[in-house]
Design an enzyme around this catalytic site. Structure first.
Site, PDB file in Angstrom:
ATOM      1  N   PHE A 111       0.759  -1.272  -0.052  1.00 28.07           N
ATOM      2  CA  PHE A 111      -0.033   0.053   0.029  1.00 28.07           C
ATOM      3  C   PHE A 111       0.857   1.322   0.112  1.00 28.07           C
ATOM      4  CE2 PHE A 111       0.929  -0.073   4.466  1.00 28.07           C
ATOM      5  CZ  PHE A 111       0.744   1.349   4.913  1.00 28.07           C
ATOM      6  N   LYS A 112       2.234   1.216   0.452  1.00 27.06           N
ATOM      7  CA  LYS A 112       2.902   2.316   0.348  1.00 27.06           C
ATOM      8  C   LYS A 112       3.163   3.060  -0.929  1.00 27.06           C
ATOM      9  CE  LYS A 112       3.680   1.789   4.884  1.00 27.06           C
ATOM     10  NZ  LYS A 112       4.692   1.441   5.528  1.00 27.06           N
TER      11      LYS A 112
END
Length: 494
Positions: A111-112
């Site tokens: 998700f980063k």
């Protein structure tokens, strides 16, 4: 409207959003916040009628007001292009009676990427023509490191230095960082845990002598951790976009509230959900899901934040954190901007190892946030049951959230579980949770076996790691991290 940012610990030093992004952290150690947050709301009907890119431009336009529309449009197109394996960027898929927000379709399968494909674009615009070189210095518990390396590799006049806790990330996470190519990147393991790395990075930013030496060479430091508002702001987009997908699918009616369950250690991902709520998203509750390192669950339950506990190494390593930096921003907003209180609480945390918030402040937090925990046994059981019963393969961090969400009493709202990484970043643990013996198997043997057992396919960027040379083998003690940063700056820029 006042469009400036200032520290959570003082209102004396106001900066623009561009300056806040370049600085990363305030000089007094606080995090940048804006008192006008929430005064402007997103048009929910418009959000539900448009795609991810348009929503991203609008969210960033509110949160980063000194960026021009054309600047943000160019940033969004560069950040969310062909490097994503789906045009939806962050699709929502069914998960039994609930929904899964898939945040792992970017180039590093975590998700980063949503933020760290955007942050280099924002920084490039912010520093255009200033003549300085910028070294990004970041601590990672697993995913931020590779996402930062991928986002900043090759960016002109920019370097990136990543520290990770030796032996406390997955095999794939380690290789993602250790094999990173690029003349402007540096990677170093530290002897310690993530909190050691994160605390020392903050100390490096506060080292005035180091800053002066680097400034003499035209170099400034900045951060890619979620302490940087430029990391946090892009994450708000996927909360709005998830709601839009649900509305278009007929799952929710416009204005109905939605519950989000978020696996989190540093509190950045769930704080982005709170920002979305302030911008007008109909959020019923934000459920904070913790693993055995349950300092956040204890805090939301009791009002006492106490890092004086044993650090546990778990199968959800990106959440193995005892000092949740972004919680400071929530304390600021929930206390109605009481800088003195926030500074006092952070001083207590640093000096005593704990702090206690006033009862009224805790009550306000509990109105918005729920919480729960799942240890490794519960996490493994959730991976198995989610696959066997629902046909969904999830990673250990997502499994923590799913386990916690299953334990939350249903309240009639639509519920979304945030899925933060590809299960193939943790092939060994996922395969073992599905009942297979992984004794003596390498990480890639487990990856191959997981593909065979489930009929799914590992992302090419992960399976291809086995063919790449290890380029970064440095290890240092915490006390040597500043020297490593300085040597990295010399190598990259001088």
């Amino acid at each position: 409207m006042n469009s400036f940012y200032h520290s959570t610990r003082s209102k004396l030093d106001s900066v623009t959003s561009k300056q806040a992004i370049l600085r990363g952290i305030a000089p007094d150690g606080g995090l940048y916040v804006a008192d006008w947050l929430g005064q402007t709301k997103m048009d929910l009907a418009a959000v539900c009628a448009q795609g991810f890119h348009q929503t991203a431009r609008q969210v960033l336009g509110i949160l980063l007001p000194d960026y021009a529309e054309d600047e943000l449009a160019a940033c969004v197109e560069a950040a969310y292009g062909s490097q994503w394996d789906t045009p939806a960027v962050t699709p929502v898929t069914p998960l039994g009676a609930d929904w899964l927000l898939e945040l792992y379709h970017g180039p590093t399968s975590a998700f980063k990427d949503v933020a760290l494909q955007m942050l280099p674009q924002l920084m490039s615009v912010a520093r255009a023509g200033d003549g300085r070189d910028v070294m990004i210095v970041t601590a990672t518990s697993g995913d931020t490191g590779k996402a930062a390396l991928d986002g900043f590799a090759g960016v002109p006049h920019t370097g990136v230095t990543v520290f990770y806790p030796e032996g406390k990330v997955s095999d794939v996470q380690h290789l993602q960082m250790a094999t990173q190519a690029g003349d402007n990147v540096a990677v170093c393991a530290i002897r310690g845990n993530f909190d050691d790395a994160q605390s020392e990075v903050k100390s490096i930013f506060a080292d005035e002598a180091l800053a002066q030496r680097l400034a003499a060479s035209g170099v400034a430091l900045s951060s890619a951790n979620s302490i940087n508002v430029g990391r946090l702001a892009p994450q708000v987009t996927y909360y709005f976009d998830a709601y839009a997908q649900l509305e278009r699918a007929g799952v929710v009616k416009l204005g109905e509230k939605v519950t989000f369950c978020v696996p989190t250690g540093n509190f950045g991902d769930v704080l982005a959900g709170y920002y979305a709520k302030l911008l007008g998203l109909p959020v019923a509750r934000l459920v904070v899901a913790s693993n055995k390192n349950d300092v956040l669950t204890d805090f939301i339950t009791t009002g006492t934040y106490d890092r004086r506990r044993d650090f546990a190494k778990t199968i959800s390593p990106s959440m193995d954190i005892l000092v949740s930096s972004n919680l400071e921003r929530l304390l600021y907003y929930m206390s109605d901007g009481d800088c003195e209180l926030v500074a006092s609480l952070m001083a207590d945390l640093g000096e005593k190892g704990f702090y206690q918030v006033p009862e009224g402040l805790l009550a306000k937090i509990q109105e918005v946030f729920a919480c729960g925990r799942a240890d490794d046994d519960a996490t493994r059981a959730e991976i198995a049951s989610t696959w066997n019963e629902l046909g969904a393969l999830i990673d250990p961090h997502t499994a923590v959230a799913k386990s916690v969400l299953d334990a939350v009493p249903a309240d009639g709202t639509v519920r979304v579980c945030l899925s933060t990484a590809s299960p193939y970043k943790f092939s060994s643990d996922v395969l073992a949770a599905l009942g297979q013996d992984t004794s003596g198997m390498s990480g890639f043997a487990c990856m191959d076996a997981l593909e065979k057992a489930t009929g799914t396919t590992a992302p090419a960027q992960l399976s291809g790691l086995r063919d790449l040379p290890v380029l970064h083998k440095d290890v240092c003690d915490r006390a040597k991290m500043g020297a490593f940063v300085e040597s990295s700056c010399a190598r990259v820029f001088l």
